[in-house]
Design a protein around this motif. Structure first.
Motif, PDB file in Angstrom:
ATOM      1  N   GLU A 229       0.825  -1.199   0.000  1.00 24.63           N
ATOM      2  CA  GLU A 229       0.000   0.000   0.000  1.00 24.63           C
ATOM      3  C   GLU A 229       0.867   1.262   0.000  1.00 24.63           C
ATOM      4  N   LEU A 232       2.190   1.565  -3.408  1.00 26.38           N
ATOM      5  CA  LEU A 232       1.134   2.043  -4.304  1.00 26.38           C
ATOM      6  C   LEU A 232       0.877   3.527  -4.098  1.00 26.38           C
ATOM      7  N   ARG A 235       3.571   5.376  -5.710  1.00 25.62           N
ATOM      8  CA  ARG A 235       3.398   5.420  -7.162  1.00 25.62           C
ATOM      9  C   ARG A 235       2.273   6.372  -7.542  1.00 25.62           C
ATOM     10  N   ARG A 236       1.206   6.372  -6.722  1.00 19.54           N
ATOM     11  CA  ARG A 236       0.131   7.328  -7.004  1.00 19.54           C
ATOM     12  C   ARG A 236       0.627   8.767  -6.859  1.00 19.54           C
TER      13      ARG A 236
END
Length: 446
Positions: A229, A232, A235-236
């Motif tokens: 998470e 992620l 990366r977001r």
């Protein structure tokens, strides 16, 4: 209280109940035995003395005393001979059996029956008295009780010692189990218990090991999920930064095209028109006109490309006017499709929200007009409480069955753009036919 102490106290209580029961049974048995013995001995003695009293009734107390002395002690009976003046002439000798010992008074009180006393009168006024004396039977019962308590106490001590050892051996793994639970509580999930001897301890140890392994796997999975998470989210965040940089670059390119390239193309066209009006050579004039035509076409293509790169009118005219311009441009390109725009926009939309709304409308129009073959497309942008709702609906052929296969990067990027603002993006077939694309963007969070 520890479990070991609790079990030993339960065993001690049961043993006390057992001992009490045995004592009560023994006292009752002694009471019955004494009663039967006294009854039997008293009957025999009374019959005997009654006959003797009849025989010696006329002889006086001396011959009877001599007989009684020869007779000696009759078990469980006290014989007393009194002269006419009440003086004791004869009394049964003390018992030889267990001489000098007596049962405790409380035991005698519990076991002694109601004793009858018989008196036989002689002709000369003498009295022969027969009285039951169960002291020896009571003493026998007491000795039996003491023997029972001694043997039972020894047996109970042995049983208690064995039970204490057995319980201690059975509960020996419990401190290890408690230590293992404390280790798990402290976060040491790698602790494991050995295989114990008892079935219950072995089952508890195996259950503990399975629990620790499951907890360890769950914690590892949660840690991996948190790491995934976090990656992620990174990366977001990187995607948001990339999107911002892309928008900045697109805006810069659009400005460059509008300000620099557009002026250059306009200058080329103006020069070509001037040349075509001044030269007399037909070939040169035709070439100048061709240059002017191509410059005009390039200018139109550039102006069609600029809104796709960055809607420059957002900065000067605002979102409402920019959407109106977008709808008019696409209406000119597709005159057979009826395009409708309904909007009620606030005045204080931020640049990120305004650009996201524009992109949603732009992507919805492009997809509907190029792929759906619609007769009409309706675009709605309106406030719903603290959220801005954007919908693009068409009455075309709808989405194909495999539309969600990998690809469609425009829709995926649009969804990420909306999600980055804390909104919700949905797309799907809209009954009775057509597609509905919707986005809800919270203005408060933004």
């Amino acid at each position: 209280m520890k479990l070991r102490t609790h079990l030993n106290l339960i065993l001690a209580g049961l043993s006390a109940v057992l001992i009490g029961t045995l004592v009560a049974v023994e006292i009752d048995s002694t009471r019955r035995s004494v009663r039967e013995e006294i009854a039997a001995a008293n009957i025999v003695a009374s019959q005997l003395l009654q006959r003797i009293a009849i025989i010696y009734a006329r002889s006086g107390p001396e011959p009877l005393r001599f007989f009684l002395e020869q007779l000696g002690r009759v078990r469980a009976n006290e014989i007393t001979l009194r002269a006419p003046d009440g003086q004791v002439v004869y009394r049964s000798p003390p018992p030889v059996y267990k001489a000098g010992r007596e049962a405790p008074a409380w035991f005698a009180t519990l076991t002694v029956p109601d004793m009858a006393q018989q008196t036989f009168k002689l002709d000369d006024g003498s009295q022969l008295t027969l009285e039951a004396n169960p002291s020896r039977s009571i003493l026998d019962g007491w000795d039996d009780l003491v023997r029972l308590l001694t043997m039972g106490g020894g047996a109970l001590l042995a049983i208690h010692a064995f039970a204490f050892w057995s319980v201690g051996r059975a509960l020996r793994p419990f401190p290890d189990i408690a230590q293992g639970l404390q280790s798990v509580e402290r976060g040491d999930l790698g602790v494991r218990l050995p295989s114990y001897a008892g079935d219950e301890a072995r089952a508890i140890g195996a259950a503990f090991n399975r629990m620790a392994e499951a907890v360890q796997e769950k914690v590892a999975a949660e840690r991996a999920a948190r790491e995934a998470e976090a990656r992620l989210e990174e990366r977001r965040e990187l995607g948001r930064v990339v999107d911002q940089r892309i928008e900045e670059e697109r805006r810069l390119i659009a400005h460059e095209l509008h300000d620099e390239f557009g002026q250059s193309v306009t200058a080329i066209r103006s020069l070509a028109v001037a040349i075509s009006g001044q030269v007399t050579d037909a070939r040169t004039a035709d070439a100048a006109k061709l240059i002017s035509t191509e410059a005009a076409r390039l200018y139109d293509a550039m102006h069609g490309l600029i809104p796709r790169l960055a809607p420059l009118s957002l900065d000067s005219l605002g979102l409402a006017e920019t959407l109106d311009t977008l709808i008019r441009d696409w209406q000119r390109r597709y005159p057979s499709v009826r395009l409708t725009l309904e909007h009620a926009l606030p005045d204080d939309l931020g640049p990120s929200v305004a650009l996201t709304v524009y992109r949603v409308v732009q992507e919805g129009l492009i997809n509907a007009l190029r792929h759906a073959q619609p007769a009409s497309v309706i675009v709605r942008v309106q406030m719903e409480g603290e959220r801005l709702s954007v919908t693009v609906e068409d009455d075309g052929v709808g989405l194909p069955a495999d539309w969600s296969r990998p690809g469609h990067f425009g829709l995926r990027g649009l969804r990420e753009r909306v999600l980055n603002l804390g909104g919700v993006f949905t797309i799907g077939n809209h009954p009775p036919r057509g597609v509905r694309m919707a986005a809800e963007i919270p203005l408060v969070a933004t």
